[in-house]
Design a protein around this motif. Sequence first.
Motif, PDB file in Angstrom:
ATOM      1  N   GLU A  67      34.881  43.291  24.107  1.00  0.00           N
ATOM      2  CA  GLU A  67      36.335  43.274  24.173  1.00  0.00           C
ATOM      3  C   GLU A  67      36.891  41.949  24.679  1.00  0.00           C
ATOM      4  O   GLU A  67      38.098  41.735  24.697  1.00  0.00           O
ATOM      5  CB  GLU A  67      36.811  44.414  25.083  1.00  0.00           C
ATOM      6  N   GLN A  68      35.994  41.038  25.095  1.00  0.00           N
ATOM      7  CA  GLN A  68      36.467  39.768  25.646  1.00  0.00           C
ATOM      8  C   GLN A  68      36.886  38.834  24.534  1.00  0.00           C
ATOM      9  O   GLN A  68      36.130  38.575  23.594  1.00  0.00           O
ATOM     10  CB  GLN A  68      35.357  39.116  26.478  1.00  0.00           C
ATOM     11  N   ASP A  69      38.083  38.304  24.611  1.00  0.00           N
ATOM     12  CA  ASP A  69      38.535  37.312  23.646  1.00  0.00           C
ATOM     13  C   ASP A  69      38.170  35.944  24.193  1.00  0.00           C
ATOM     14  O   ASP A  69      38.758  35.452  25.140  1.00  0.00           O
ATOM     15  CB  ASP A  69      40.054  37.419  23.449  1.00  0.00           C
ATOM     16  N   VAL A  70      37.151  35.319  23.563  1.00  0.00           N
ATOM     17  CA  VAL A  70      36.632  34.069  24.106  1.00  0.00           C
ATOM     18  C   VAL A  70      37.137  32.863  23.342  1.00  0.00           C
ATOM     19  O   VAL A  70      36.543  31.798  23.377  1.00  0.00           O
ATOM     20  CB  VAL A  70      35.078  34.082  24.076  1.00  0.00           C
ATOM     21  N   ALA A  71      38.229  33.023  22.633  1.00  0.00           N
ATOM     22  CA  ALA A  71      38.715  31.937  21.797  1.00  0.00           C
ATOM     23  C   ALA A  71      38.971  30.667  22.587  1.00  0.00           C
ATOM     24  O   ALA A  71      38.722  29.565  22.102  1.00  0.00           O
ATOM     25  CB  ALA A  71      39.990  32.374  21.082  1.00  0.00           C
ATOM     26  N   ASN A  72      39.458  30.770  23.790  1.00  0.00           N
ATOM     27  CA  ASN A  72      39.803  29.592  24.562  1.00  0.00           C
ATOM     28  C   ASN A  72      39.046  29.542  25.891  1.00  0.00           C
ATOM     29  O   ASN A  72      39.533  29.006  26.883  1.00  0.00           O
ATOM     30  CB  ASN A  72      41.313  29.565  24.828  1.00  0.00           C
ATOM     31  N   THR A  73      37.861  30.125  25.929  1.00  0.00           N
ATOM     32  CA  THR A  73      37.056  30.105  27.142  1.00  0.00           C
ATOM     33  C   THR A  73      35.740  29.407  26.869  1.00  0.00           C
ATOM     34  O   THR A  73      35.445  29.011  25.742  1.00  0.00           O
ATOM     35  CB  THR A  73      36.791  31.531  27.638  1.00  0.00           C
ATOM     36  N   TYR A  74      34.936  29.261  27.902  1.00  0.00           N
ATOM     37  CA  TYR A  74      33.613  28.700  27.731  1.00  0.00           C
ATOM     38  C   TYR A  74      32.615  29.586  28.451  1.00  0.00           C
ATOM     39  O   TYR A  74      32.977  30.542  29.128  1.00  0.00           O
ATOM     40  CB  TYR A  74      33.557  27.260  28.235  1.00  0.00           C
ATOM     41  N   ILE A  75      31.346  29.256  28.304  1.00  0.00           N
ATOM     42  CA  ILE A  75      30.276  30.106  28.808  1.00  0.00           C
ATOM     43  C   ILE A  75      30.218  30.008  30.329  1.00  0.00           C
ATOM     44  O   ILE A  75      30.097  28.920  30.897  1.00  0.00           O
ATOM     45  CB  ILE A  75      28.935  29.672  28.187  1.00  0.00           C
ATOM     46  N   ARG A  76      30.298  31.159  30.993  1.00  0.00           N
ATOM     47  CA  ARG A  76      30.294  31.187  32.456  1.00  0.00           C
ATOM     48  C   ARG A  76      28.892  31.112  33.038  1.00  0.00           C
ATOM     49  O   ARG A  76      28.698  30.600  34.139  1.00  0.00           O
ATOM     50  CB  ARG A  76      30.978  32.464  32.951  1.00  0.00           C
ATOM     51  N   SER A  77      27.913  31.617  32.314  1.00  0.00           N
ATOM     52  CA  SER A  77      26.523  31.573  32.781  1.00  0.00           C
ATOM     53  C   SER A  77      25.598  31.503  31.575  1.00  0.00           C
ATOM     54  O   SER A  77      25.985  31.859  30.450  1.00  0.00           O
ATOM     55  CB  SER A  77      26.192  32.798  33.633  1.00  0.00           C
ATOM     56  N   VAL A  78      24.372  31.064  31.808  1.00  0.00           N
ATOM     57  CA  VAL A  78      23.418  30.893  30.714  1.00  0.00           C
ATOM     58  C   VAL A  78      23.152  32.218  30.007  1.00  0.00           C
ATOM     59  O   VAL A  78      22.993  32.261  28.771  1.00  0.00           O
ATOM     60  CB  VAL A  78      22.107  30.279  31.245  1.00  0.00           C
ATOM     61  N   LYS A  79      23.135  33.302  30.751  1.00  0.00           N
ATOM     62  CA  LYS A  79      22.837  34.605  30.141  1.00  0.00           C
ATOM     63  C   LYS A  79      23.907  35.045  29.151  1.00  0.00           C
ATOM     64  O   LYS A  79      23.679  35.931  28.331  1.00  0.00           O
ATOM     65  CB  LYS A  79      22.653  35.673  31.225  1.00  0.00           C
ATOM     66  N   ASP A  80      25.083  34.425  29.209  1.00  0.00           N
ATOM     67  CA  ASP A  80      26.176  34.796  28.302  1.00  0.00           C
ATOM     68  C   ASP A  80      26.214  33.961  27.022  1.00  0.00           C
ATOM     69  O   ASP A  80      27.146  34.091  26.231  1.00  0.00           O
ATOM     70  CB  ASP A  80      27.522  34.656  29.025  1.00  0.00           C
ATOM     71  N   ILE A  81      25.225  33.110  26.822  1.00  0.00           N
ATOM     72  CA  ILE A  81      25.199  32.306  25.586  1.00  0.00           C
ATOM     73  C   ILE A  81      25.082  33.241  24.387  1.00  0.00           C
ATOM     74  O   ILE A  81      24.164  34.060  24.310  1.00  0.00           O
ATOM     75  CB  ILE A  81      24.012  31.328  25.603  1.00  0.00           C
ATOM     76  N   PRO A  82      26.000  33.155  23.425  1.00  0.00           N
ATOM     77  CA  PRO A  82      25.943  34.027  22.233  1.00  0.00           C
ATOM     78  C   PRO A  82      24.906  33.516  21.235  1.00  0.00           C
ATOM     79  O   PRO A  82      25.157  32.598  20.461  1.00  0.00           O
ATOM     80  CB  PRO A  82      27.361  33.935  21.664  1.00  0.00           C
TER      81      PRO A  82
END
Length: 471
Positions: A67-82
């Motif tokens: 549900e997170q809209d990541v259009a204007n965000t960046y990766i907060r931690s390595v585990k969140d790399i898509p």
Amino acid sequence: MGRTIYAEEHLRTYLASLAKPDGYVIGLILGQSSGQKDYIVHLAKTPPPLSKNVVEETLIGSSAPAEQDVANTYIRSVKDIPMSWVADHAKHVTRMLPGGMWVLGIFIVGPEDTLDNTSNVQKLKSVLGAIHKTLSWNNKYLCGNNQDEKLILSFNSVTQKYICKSIDIAKDSMLKPADWKFQEKATRWYQLEALVDFDKLYLIAADKDPETLKKQLQNILTNVVDLIESSLIVIEGEVRSPDDTLEIFGKKKKNNKECKNKTNDSSNSLQVSLYIPCSQDNSNMDVKTTACSALIRLIGQLVSKTFVHQKASIAEANTAVKEDIVRSLASRLEMHWDSLIEEENGSPEENITLHEPPRRVLIALPENKVTLSDYLFPGEGPQEALLSLQELLDLEVQESQVQKEVEVQADPTEFYCQSDVNTKQLDNNADKIGNYQAIVYTTGLSVAFILMMIAILVHQLMYNNSYSNMM
């Protein structure tokens, strides 16, 4: 002994510019591999997913909340790399690279020494595995020799320190030391220029099961690849031993330039020709008459510009040129059949259909002049190429820097006049069609390009006419 990687100093500056106060940036390492040495031409930041919908559809298995809209965000931690998103980025970027160049690995910029953390290392291994899997499963003519050994470059945005490791995805997946060297002196690249002419008929037998246009184009691509792979590469009009280096030609051109007192230094640009082996004498070959329901004609010219590093051998140059031709044709045909919503079956009154795949445009990297490719469909302009460069390669260039005239758009009216086929003529020249032999060659000149797929649906031939087809 570990790998040695050569990169230009401006790429260190680029990595530093990606620093985030409390986040991470991941991207692709692009370059050319030669034995135990790699030559880097560009680092391309992976763009964030465009919208929530794209994330939900594309990033299957990502640990980021759907549900997170990541259009204007960046990766907060390595585990969140898509992972899937990075792998998809690698597939699209590979299409833009000249032959002989590949996605060699990934880089990550963050506020820590990323490779010191075991869980981070496992995540980055998984990202490389996803890239390798995507490129292996994709169009083999587009991705080619998707080598198993990949690089991981970690850049600490706080200390500005970096470390590089290599990993063999297909074997033990153990990290091995790699010596990454930023150098002020730029790598010297040889530019190999070629032009390939296509003009070949592909007959569709009436007794075959119907195939989609996509399948027919895939069959044609396979046939063309076989021709290119069997061709003889001639550089500057000479055939050299595969073990010789391109420096032989470079030095010769430089000496000729000095003798003629030229002001333009073109010693790094080499002209390439391709020669297809002639078929054997067909006087004793059997001829079989085959009823045909349709035919496809591939006609046009494809421009190839390939770059190889300063120490490359003739064998490496030959491979790179063939890869570039195959990758370019595979890219535009794949884009073309993906753009087709439904088959164009035509009508009895209209049995000629023109298919024009996208044409190639070139963009030189600002620092080393290596050109990357983009492909524009009819009606598209350089501004579309600028959007692709910004999104996929994180490059800001001016429209004037897009070399858009290396291949020009086809004129459909001109082609339909040339392709006005009548069945009487075809019937009278049946033997000529049966003995038709395609000639694929290059002159090395940067001239206009027309690449067209013409599906000529001549249904009445199933009943009234037959063609001689050489077995």
